[in-house]
Design a protein around this motif. Structure first.
Motif, PDB file in Angstrom:
ATOM      1  N   ASP A 121      48.896  48.909  43.033  1.00  0.00           N
ATOM      2  CA  ASP A 121      47.896  49.645  42.281  1.00  0.00           C
ATOM      3  C   ASP A 121      47.976  49.369  40.785  1.00  0.00           C
ATOM      4  O   ASP A 121      47.553  50.172  39.977  1.00  0.00           O
ATOM      5  N   LYS A 162      47.038  48.279  37.186  1.00  0.00           N
ATOM      6  CA  LYS A 162      45.738  48.231  36.532  1.00  0.00           C
ATOM      7  C   LYS A 162      45.432  46.790  36.136  1.00  0.00           C
ATOM      8  O   LYS A 162      46.232  46.138  35.485  1.00  0.00           O
ATOM      9  N   CYS A 210      39.178  47.240  41.946  1.00  0.00           N
ATOM     10  CA  CYS A 210      39.479  48.336  41.035  1.00  0.00           C
ATOM     11  C   CYS A 210      38.233  48.558  40.196  1.00  0.00           C
ATOM     12  O   CYS A 210      37.847  47.684  39.407  1.00  0.00           O
ATOM     13  N   VAL A 221      40.343  52.814  43.405  1.00  0.00           N
ATOM     14  CA  VAL A 221      40.414  51.707  44.357  1.00  0.00           C
ATOM     15  C   VAL A 221      39.231  51.735  45.321  1.00  0.00           C
ATOM     16  O   VAL A 221      38.852  52.789  45.835  1.00  0.00           O
ATOM     17  N   ARG A 269      42.741  57.692  44.323  1.00  0.00           N
ATOM     18  CA  ARG A 269      43.715  56.607  44.154  1.00  0.00           C
ATOM     19  C   ARG A 269      43.381  55.795  42.903  1.00  0.00           C
ATOM     20  O   ARG A 269      42.582  54.861  42.945  1.00  0.00           O
ATOM     21  N   CYS A 277      43.675  53.151  39.738  1.00  0.00           N
ATOM     22  CA  CYS A 277      44.195  51.783  39.637  1.00  0.00           C
ATOM     23  C   CYS A 277      44.141  51.319  38.191  1.00  0.00           C
ATOM     24  O   CYS A 277      43.609  52.014  37.333  1.00  0.00           O
TER      25      CYS A 277
END
Length: 197
Positions: free
Chosen positions: A30, A32, A145, A173, A195, A197
């Protein structure tokens, strides 16, 4: 379960809200994406449809490039549709399976009833995380993302911009599935707004 776009809501931002859909077992984490990744994705426009050859390419890197081209083209056509609250004049049917396209059209109908349209841009940074060229049909998974910081809902009755849903991350995500029949098409699209990201 049949082919489906597993999200439904009044606007594209909300289409991506509240839908389950984490990545597959080969998710790359995850972390970025860099600003450069967003910039590159934001400037990628729709391309010509991927070759309609009966078989996908045997080289994985070529197949990944084709999957991402279809995904980016679908993305650009969705942006066009949600800005107008209509699929007319778009090429979504070239890039989405019928059931997935039907779900988008249902969202657009709801937007028309609620008199909303989208403004701005959704930036994103997709990557292919799984590729099964030996499957029948061949399949791929795309992990994306999405950055919604520049994407807003417009109330077309008042002209006011509506606030985004509270407490949800700006970046989140998205997972998409694609299959190769006559060509690669997106068969599922699921976002997980819990979630980041």
């Amino acid at each position: 379960m049949g082919v489906t776009l597993r999200c439904g809501a009044a606007t594209f931002v909300l289409v991506l809200a509240g839908c389950g859909g984490g990545g597959g077992e080969h998710d790359k984490g995850d972390a970025k994406p860099s600003a450069g990744a967003y910039a590159a994705a934001a400037t990628t426009g729709p391309g010509a449809p991927v070759s309609s050859a009966a078989h996908p390419p045997s080289a994985p890197d070529e197949a990944e490039a084709q999957v991402l081209k279809v995904y980016d083209s679908m993305w650009a056509e969705q942006m066009k549709a949600y800005r107008a609250a209509s699929a007319e004049g778009t090429d979504l049917k070239l890039y989405m399976a019928p059931d997935a396209l039907g779900a988008v059209e249902a969202d657009l109908d709801r937007m028309n009833k609620e008199r909303t349209q989208m403004r701005g841009d959704l930036r994103h940074a997709p990557e292919v995380t799984t590729l099964a060229l030996g499957a029948r049909p061949p399949t791929a998974t795309v992990r994306d993302c999405v950055d919604s910081s520049r994407w807003q809902t417009l109330d077309t009755t008042t002209g006011w911009r509506l606030p985004p849903p509270a407490g949800q991350p700006v970046r989140y995500v998205v997972t998409a599935k694609a299959e190769h029949g006559e060509r690669w098409t997106v068969t599922e699209y699921a976002a997980d707004r819990t979630r980041p990201c």
